[in-house]
Scaffold this motif. Structure first.
Motif, short mmCIF file in Angstrom:
data_model
loop_
_atom_site.label_atom_id
_atom_site.label_comp_id
_atom_site.label_asym_id
_atom_site.label_seq_id
_atom_site.Cartn_x
_atom_site.Cartn_y
_atom_site.Cartn_z
N GLU A 37 -66.19 35.36 10.19
CA GLU A 37 -67.19 34.73 11.05
C GLU A 37 -68.34 34.11 10.28
O GLU A 37 -69.12 33.33 10.85
CB GLU A 37 -67.75 35.77 12.03
CG GLU A 37 -66.72 36.30 13.03
CD GLU A 37 -67.28 37.39 13.91
OE1 GLU A 37 -68.43 37.82 13.67
OE2 GLU A 37 -66.56 37.81 14.84
N ASN A 38 -68.45 34.45 8.99
CA ASN A 38 -69.59 33.99 8.19
C ASN A 38 -69.09 33.26 6.95
O ASN A 38 -68.31 32.33 7.06
CB ASN A 38 -70.49 35.17 7.87
CG ASN A 38 -71.20 35.72 9.09
OD1 ASN A 38 -72.32 35.34 9.39
ND2 ASN A 38 -70.56 36.63 9.82
N THR A 39 -69.51 33.67 5.76
CA THR A 39 -69.12 32.98 4.53
C THR A 39 -68.42 33.96 3.60
O THR A 39 -69.01 34.97 3.19
CB THR A 39 -70.35 32.38 3.82
OG1 THR A 39 -70.97 31.44 4.69
CG2 THR A 39 -69.94 31.69 2.53
N HIS A 40 -67.19 33.64 3.25
CA HIS A 40 -66.39 34.49 2.36
C HIS A 40 -66.13 33.73 1.07
O HIS A 40 -65.49 32.67 1.07
CB HIS A 40 -65.07 34.84 3.04
CG HIS A 40 -64.15 35.65 2.18
ND1 HIS A 40 -62.78 35.63 2.31
CD2 HIS A 40 -64.41 36.51 1.16
CE1 HIS A 40 -62.24 36.44 1.42
NE2 HIS A 40 -63.20 36.97 0.70
N PRO A 280 -65.03 41.51 -4.49
CA PRO A 280 -65.27 41.02 -3.12
C PRO A 280 -66.66 40.41 -3.03
O PRO A 280 -67.59 40.84 -3.72
CB PRO A 280 -65.17 42.30 -2.28
CG PRO A 280 -65.57 43.40 -3.22
CD PRO A 280 -65.08 42.97 -4.58
N MET A 281 -66.82 39.39 -2.18
CA MET A 281 -68.14 38.80 -1.97
C MET A 281 -68.18 38.12 -0.60
O MET A 281 -67.44 37.17 -0.34
CB MET A 281 -68.49 37.80 -3.07
CG MET A 281 -69.94 37.33 -3.03
SD MET A 281 -70.36 36.14 -4.35
CE MET A 281 -70.21 37.19 -5.81
N VAL A 282 -69.06 38.62 0.27
CA VAL A 282 -69.22 38.10 1.62
C VAL A 282 -70.70 37.92 1.90
O VAL A 282 -71.50 38.84 1.69
CB VAL A 282 -68.59 39.05 2.66
CG1 VAL A 282 -68.86 38.55 4.07
CG2 VAL A 282 -67.09 39.21 2.42
N PHE A 283 -71.08 36.73 2.39
CA PHE A 283 -72.44 36.45 2.81
C PHE A 283 -72.47 36.35 4.33
O PHE A 283 -71.57 35.74 4.93
CB PHE A 283 -72.93 35.11 2.25
CG PHE A 283 -73.25 35.10 0.78
CD1 PHE A 283 -74.56 35.11 0.34
CD2 PHE A 283 -72.23 35.07 -0.16
CE1 PHE A 283 -74.86 35.08 -1.02
CE2 PHE A 283 -72.52 35.03 -1.52
CZ PHE A 283 -73.84 35.04 -1.95
N ALA A 284 -73.51 36.91 4.95
CA ALA A 284 -73.65 36.82 6.40
C ALA A 284 -75.11 36.56 6.76
O ALA A 284 -76.02 36.86 5.99
CB ALA A 284 -73.18 38.11 7.07
N GLY A 285 -75.33 35.99 7.95
CA GLY A 285 -76.68 35.74 8.44
C GLY A 285 -77.26 34.44 7.93
O GLY A 285 -76.78 33.85 6.96
N GLY A 291 -70.04 29.79 7.64
CA GLY A 291 -69.82 29.01 6.41
C GLY A 291 -68.35 28.89 6.06
O GLY A 291 -67.96 27.99 5.33
N GLY A 292 -67.54 29.82 6.55
CA GLY A 292 -66.10 29.75 6.31
C GLY A 292 -65.69 30.33 4.97
O GLY A 292 -66.49 30.93 4.25
#
Length: 439
Positions: A37-40, A280-285, A291-292
């Protein structure tokens, strides 16, 4: 309104523990949902697969060799600005909770100024002063604080209390777990009670299946730790949601390095292989919502400039990373198409990786003289089981990768290396390294 920032940081977590990296065990439903749902950052890497050097990169935006943080026996210089300093200057509350590991001289507490963080509830080398159900940390004055619960939960709970306390002002928080790192004095991966048993028939990644190591006996505990980490991460997001902070808080989930389970050397990391350096790296908010999946090669060194830009703060010229924010709008024209990493302790090595190729070399016993060690075709050999170094058929590729690596090294101030080429061989012949040059 200023954005809040949380870095949810784990230790020694393989990228392929996540479902979005095709792990079938269902370990990370919260991370998988947020990533989708955010940026992976699908291709994310550490620039140093050792705890202290990797953490120095995350805090400063410089490579470990630039600040003399090459091994776990080094200490972050007190004159280096950390992320806390930048956010302090911008009027943020700053907090650090969990494992610090940036001071070689003290297992317990980093002496003031504690990396610039205003709130401090941490231990320098957490695995030496605590255990799975004995979460010991130290406050700003060095007093021991024992937190209740499994260590992951204890640190997550302390983070939630910090968030609630600072909900009415902008904050920057590092939540730094030890898990899923092994517990040193027992050399095991202590999952919460009942969790290891869930994964006795664990999925084994192909590199571990091919090479053996300690995976058969240690993956169940490791996976149990990862499961609890995901649950704790979800609880932190739930706390943000309940306090109406979720949309205005950037949350970054990542790790300092991976884990190869004694398949590449006699311990768990300190190698050039993706098992060690891919994370692993995931950004949210914030602007990271929707961001996809990003396919570009992203590094821990890119996180400091990314967070500063996302919060409207100036990015200093001396930071070596690149903000990923342009990638959110698919503008990658100025983003590097390779990542650079440094290996230490097991050897002194230098690595360059593109989407397809990986090339590495190790330092010999002569100053600035390196020996070629590995070349992998990641398109044909994604688990890095077939070393192509020295093959006549791949001499041109090797030459191009060698040039890339030299360019990366000299850009950050290292001297131009002398490189001993692997002796030419035919397919099927054993790798033979070049003889040492005479002085």
């Amino acid at each position: 309104m200023k954005k809040n920032v949380i870095i949810f940081f784990t230790d020694q977590q393989r990228f392929d523990t996540l479902g979005v990296h095709n792990n079938p065990m269902g370990l990370t439903p919260n991370l998988d949902r947020v990533a989708q749902e955010n940026t992976h950052c699908f291709n994310a890497f550490t620039p140093q697969p050792v705890c202290l050097p990797a953490r120095s990169v995350l805090q400063t935006g410089k490579f470990a060799s630039q600040i003399n943080c090459n091994t776990n026996e080094d200490t972050l210089p007190t004159d280096e600005k950390t992320l806390a300093h930048y956010f302090n200057e911008a009027g943020y509350e700053t907090g650090y909770i969990g494992k610090w590991h940036l001071n070689a001289t003290d297992n317990k507490v980093f002496t003031r100024p504690q990396g610039g963080y205003k709130h401090w509830l941490a231990a320098n080398i957490l695995e030496f002063v605590s255990d799975d159900y004995n979460a010991i940390l130290y406050n700003e004055t060095g007093e021991e604080v024992k937190l209740p619960g499994y260590r992951v939960d204890a640190i997550a709970d302390a983070s939630i209390r910090y968030i609630e306390k600072n909900k009415d002002k902008p904050f920057f928080l590092m939540t730094s777990l030890l898990e899923p790192h092994f517990q040193n004095h027992r050399d095991d991966y202590p999952a919460p009670t009942g969790y290891e048993e869930r994964y006795l028939d664990a999925f084994t990644p192909p590199d571990l299946k091919a090479l053996g190591g300690s995976a058969a006996r240690q993956l169940p505990g490791y996976y149990g730790m990862v499961k609890r980490i995901d649950e704790a991460y979800g609880r932190v997001l739930d706390a943000l949601k309940s306090l109406d902070l979720l949309e205005n808080t950037i949350v970054v989930f990542t790790s300092d390095h991976g884990c190869h389970f004694k398949t590449r050397n006699d311990e768990y990391k300190r190698s050039c292989h993706d098992a060690s350096i891919r994370i692993p790296m995931v950004f949210a908010g914030g602007e990271f919502t929707q961001g996809g999946r990003l396919q570009e090669l992203v590094s821990l060194v890119d996180i400091p400039p990314t967070l500063l830009q996302a919060c409207g703060l100036a990015v200093p010229d001396y930071m070596e990373g690149n903000s990923i924010i342009p990638l959110l709008s698919r503008d990658n024209k100025d983003f590097p198409d390779d990542v650079y990493a440094e290996i230490s302790e097991s050897q002194t090595g230098r690595v360059i990786r593109t989407h397809r190729w990986k090339y590495s070399m190790r330092l010999t016993d002569k100053a600035n003289v390196y020996q070629e060690e590995f070349l992998y075709d990641l398109k044909a050999d994604k688990y890095e089981l077939n070393n192509l170094i020295g093959l006549q058929s791949h001499s041109k590729v090797t030459e191009r990768m060698r040039e890339r690596l030299i360019k990366r090294m000299t850009k950050i101030g290292q001297p131009t290396p002398v490189i001993l080429e692997a002796q030419q061989r035919e397919a099927g012949q054993k790798v033979v390294f070049a003889k040492e040059i005479s002085s």
